[in-house]
Design a protein around this motif. Structure first.
Motif, PDB file in Angstrom:
ATOM      1  N   THR A  45      26.969  93.922  40.887  1.00 48.89           N
ATOM      2  CA  THR A  45      28.395  94.029  40.619  1.00 48.89           C
ATOM      3  C   THR A  45      28.720  93.850  39.131  1.00 48.89           C
ATOM      4  O   THR A  45      29.500  94.616  38.566  1.00 48.89           O
ATOM      5  CB  THR A  45      29.177  92.984  41.436  1.00 48.89           C
ATOM      6  OG1 THR A  45      28.606  92.928  42.737  1.00 48.89           O
ATOM      7  CG2 THR A  45      30.631  93.356  41.537  1.00 48.89           C
TER       8      THR A  45
ATOM      9  N   HIS B 237      34.967  93.144  46.549  1.00 48.96           N
ATOM     10  CA  HIS B 237      34.807  93.708  45.203  1.00 48.96           C
ATOM     11  C   HIS B 237      36.067  93.506  44.378  1.00 48.96           C
ATOM     12  O   HIS B 237      36.006  93.216  43.189  1.00 48.96           O
ATOM     13  CB  HIS B 237      34.513  95.207  45.281  1.00 48.96           C
ATOM     14  CG  HIS B 237      33.077  95.519  45.508  1.00 48.96           C
ATOM     15  ND1 HIS B 237      32.062  94.927  44.788  1.00 48.96           N
ATOM     16  CD2 HIS B 237      32.466  96.366  46.360  1.00 48.96           C
ATOM     17  CE1 HIS B 237      30.904  95.391  45.206  1.00 48.96           C
ATOM     18  NE2 HIS B 237      31.119  96.261  46.163  1.00 48.96           N
TER      19      HIS B 237
ATOM     20  N   ASP C 136      29.528 102.030  46.160  1.00 48.35           N
ATOM     21  CA  ASP C 136      28.677 100.922  46.610  1.00 48.35           C
ATOM     22  C   ASP C 136      28.062 101.181  47.979  1.00 48.35           C
ATOM     23  O   ASP C 136      28.716 101.711  48.864  1.00 48.35           O
ATOM     24  CB  ASP C 136      29.505  99.630  46.661  1.00 48.35           C
ATOM     25  CG  ASP C 136      28.624  98.411  46.897  1.00 48.35           C
ATOM     26  OD1 ASP C 136      27.413  98.487  46.588  1.00 48.35           O
ATOM     27  OD2 ASP C 136      29.135  97.401  47.389  1.00 48.35           O
ATOM     28  N   GLU C 137      26.803 100.763  48.133  1.00 45.44           N
ATOM     29  CA  GLU C 137      26.123 100.755  49.432  1.00 45.44           C
ATOM     30  C   GLU C 137      26.147 102.105  50.130  1.00 45.44           C
ATOM     31  O   GLU C 137      26.298 102.196  51.333  1.00 45.44           O
ATOM     32  CB  GLU C 137      26.746  99.715  50.375  1.00 45.44           C
ATOM     33  CG  GLU C 137      26.751  98.298  49.843  1.00 45.44           C
ATOM     34  CD  GLU C 137      25.382  97.629  49.874  1.00 45.44           C
ATOM     35  OE1 GLU C 137      24.425  98.243  50.357  1.00 45.44           O
ATOM     36  OE2 GLU C 137      25.292  96.494  49.388  1.00 45.44           O
TER      37      GLU C 137
HETATM   38 MG    MG Z   1      27.060  93.878  46.449  1.00 42.45          MG
END
Ligand code: MG
Ligand code: ADP
Length: 672
Positions: A296, A326, A380-381
């Motif tokens: 992050t 986040h 993300d992800e």
């Molecule tokens: Mg993370």
């Protein structure tokens, strides 16, 4: 006969079979000859009848002397024949195939392959494969050789496939043009394409089969990579929204405000990203790092650069909860520097406020957000972010920089193969002071004791536990929700009566989910029962126990990710892997979790033990479906990458290769 001729036009196929073949994704002549066997039955031992030994699998060639149906005492039908060659006679038997008496003709010559065994006091051949010898010297295809065994479907057997593919090869192999030049084949020790197709179906020996496999595996890996490199080229041709300048001093200032120093690995990744950001081509980089490795903050540096250049950043998370998380972290890191961080939630269609950085789920940001000046997209992800989705981030022909983050520890070689269009940065180091999560595999006999242990640890303390239900399907289905709900009730009523339990699954409304997570975060819940797919990235520092049901159904990398949910605070943390199995390979694989703590090590171990198909090979994730090749074949991956890099620059001069690439892309399941 052309390669693109529809399957229904093939001799002895017709519309009925053509329909069935569609289930195997076979629509054309080419598809059929590219339908490769997954193994061979070794029926190569050809023996005179009088030399047959009980216990061996052999092939005999001889004349049928007699054929008849007989009834056993229990009323079952068995078929008995007598076969004769120059050396002697033997009886052959089948069970419950009365039609054979009509198919196999007395007085004709056949080849039979099967197991030789005692039957009462006689030596017989049991349920052999049989094949009519029309011409004495014509090669057999079902018997007396390495016999190909294919992926089958209802009413399309391997025998049927062999008898169609064999004559077809003779007709169409002359049509198969090799897109690889002789020089390349020679250098990489590869055989000709038509030869490989012939040998993969009907090899005379194992060497031929292996040579064929090698060439066709090379092709698969080559096209995955060529397609990736082509996407990369195309992306780089796009006009960049804005070329950023990178102010080193400001970045050092940002870093000095953090409560920690970046690890060496984080510093390296920041450097790689900043270099991309200062180029005049849009970045497309994958940031790979274990759970908790600190992705992050690396992404925050990039967002800060965009801000300093007067551009906006979009941060996309797979779920609302992760988006929320986040939002909190990024706000903490960036708002004191003047960056306006906003969250786009499901309830609102767009944000009214001005912002520099907008966080939301993938779906929300795509559909609803309106960016005046998008300069950077952080994803993300997400395993894969296809061309189509990327295209939506382009406005008036201007592309933003893209940074994709994943915690899936994909070994470097494989990442490079799979994501030829992405540049790769890996955070291969954890922040200092991270504690190991003590891990145990819990067999059924210890389940009760484990429950008691958890109860004791949690009751009256501020420690908390996750309970993850077994993985039923890849995505959150009603079935998984039901399973989790049932388990939640059982645990609340029977096992943990004196504790507060919460339930979390993907079909809950965002508000309900937030409520549960908040309660858990505040310590009002002791235990959180959850489906596996919901909240991979959730951050609750006081949770110390991760309990996973049906652990054997998960990949090691997945288990490792789940384990990473605990051990984030100061307290000693534990991971309990519940499983019904108690031995064998799958059990050994789980036991590795007790010893191995690095995500990348586990990924590589999983690759060795399970093969990549089982780990990454789900179509939802957009991984290419390798039929012949394997991601463990590093030598071939390297060679094919070299050739792909060489040929991508010559694509326009090779119509043959261009067409092959087009064919590949049509077939590939990648979301591009
Ligand atoms: Mg993370
Ligand atoms: P992930 O890679 O899983 O997204 P995060 O970015 O959420 O990891 O970081 C995990 C935790 O580690 C956060 O609490 C973050 O503040 C902390 N962290 C990140 N980098 C460092 C570092 N270099 N030293 C110490 N703590 C760090």
């Amino acid at each position: 006969m052309k390669l693109d001729t529809p399957a229904s036009k093939i001799f002895m196929v017709g519309p009925t079979y053509a329909k069935r073949l569609e289930k195997l994704k076979i629509k054309t002549v080419k598809d059929l000859i590219y339908h490769f066997p997954f193994r061979y039955d070794d029926l190569t031992l050809i023996s005179p009848i009088n030399r047959l030994q009980p216990g061996e699998t052999a092939t005999i060639r001889g004349e049928v002397v007699s054929m008849k149906n007989e009834y056993t005492k229990s009323g079952k039908k068995i078929q008995k024949g007598v076969i004769q060659d120059q050396s002697g006679e033997i009886e052959v038997v089948w069970f419950n195939q009365p039609f054979l008496v009509k198919t196999i003709k007395i007085g004709e010559k056949y080849s039979f392959s099967g197991k030789v065994d005692w039957f009462g006091r006689k030596i017989v051949m049991v349920s052999p494969q049989y094949e009519f010898l029309r011409l004495e010297d014509k090669p057999t295809i079902h018997t007396g050789r390495l016999v190909p065994v294919y992926p089958e479907t209802a009413r399309v057997s391997s025998k049927w496939l062999r008898s169609r593919i064999s004559p077809l090869l003779g007709q169409v192999l002359p049509e198969v043009d090799d897109f690889l030049a002789d020089k390349i084949k020679k250098k990489n020790d590869l055989i000709d394409l038509a030869q490989a197709i012939k040998w993969i179906h009907f090899p005379e020996n194992k060497t031929q089969a292996e040579k064929a496999r090698k060439r066709l595996a090379f092709d698969e890996l080559f096209f995955v990579q060529l397609a990736g490199l082509k996407r990369k080229k195309e992306w780089q041709k796009k006009n960049l929204a804005h070329q950023f300048s990178v102010d080193q001093e400001k970045i050092l200032e940002f870093l000095s405000l953090l409560p920690f120093e970046l690890t060496k690995a984080q510093k390296r990744c920041v450097k790689e990203i900043l270099k991309d950001l200062s180029k005049n081509k849009p970045m497309n980089r994958l940031l790979e790092g274990d759970v908790g490795s600190g992705k992050t903050v690396v992404a925050a540096v990039a967002a800060y650069v965009a801000f300093l250049n007067g551009f906006q950043t979009a941060v996309m998370a797979p779920t609302a909860i992760l988006a929320n998380q986040h939002f909190i972290t990024l706000k903490q890191m960036l708002s004191s520097l003047g960056v306006k961080v906003e969250l786009l939630t499901g309830g609102r269609k767009k944000t009214k406020n001005q912002f520099d950085l907008l966080v939301g789920t993938h779906a929300l940001i795509h559909r609803r957000a309106h960016f005046a000046k998008l300069g950077l997209a952080i994803i993300d992800e997400q395993h894969r972010f296809g061309v189509e989705q990327r295209a939506r981030l382009i406005k008036r022909g201007k592309a933003p920089h893209i940074l994709t983050m994943t915690a899936t520890p994909i070994p470097r070689t494989i990442a490079l193969t799979l994501y030829g269009d992405l540049d790769l940065s890996i955070i291969d180091q954890m922040p200092p002071g991270r504690k190991k999560v003590k891990t145990w595999v819990v067999p059924p006999s210890k389940r009760e004791a484990a429950y008691q242990w958890i109860s004791k640890r949690i009751k009256g303390t501020d420690e908390q536990a996750f309970i993850i239900c077994p993985l039923i399907e890849e995505s959150e289905s009603l079935q998984s929700v039901k399973a989790a709900t049932v388990e939640y009730k059982r645990l609340s009523k029977k096992v943990f009566k004196n504790l507060n339990l919460g339930l979390l699954h993907g079909r809950m409304k965002v508000k309900e989910k937030d409520k549960i997570i908040d309660q858990f975060r505040q310590g009002k819940l002791d235990l959180l029962v959850s489906t596996p797919v919901v909240e991979v990235g959730i951050d609750i520092p006081q949770a110390t126990i991760m309990m996973i049901e049906g652990a054997e159904r998960f990949g090691l990398a997945q288990l490792h990710q789940l384990r990473g949910r605990v051990g984030r605070g100061q307290k000693k943390s534990f991971c309990l892997l519940f499983t019904e199995i108690t031995k064998g390979k799958a059990f050994q694989r789980l036991k590795a979790m007790e010893r191995v703590y690095l995500g990348m090590d586990l990924a590589e171990l999983d690759l060795k033990l399970r093969g990549p198909g089982e780990i990454y090979g789900t179509r939802q994730h957009g991984f290419p479906d390798l039929r012949v090749a394997s991601f463990t074949d590093l030598d071939l991956i390297q060679k094919s990458r070299q050739v792909a890099e060489e040929l991508i620059t010559k694509l326009s001069q090779s119509p043959l290769l261009k067409k092959a690439l087009r064919d590949y892309k049509e077939k590939s399941v990648e979301p591009n």
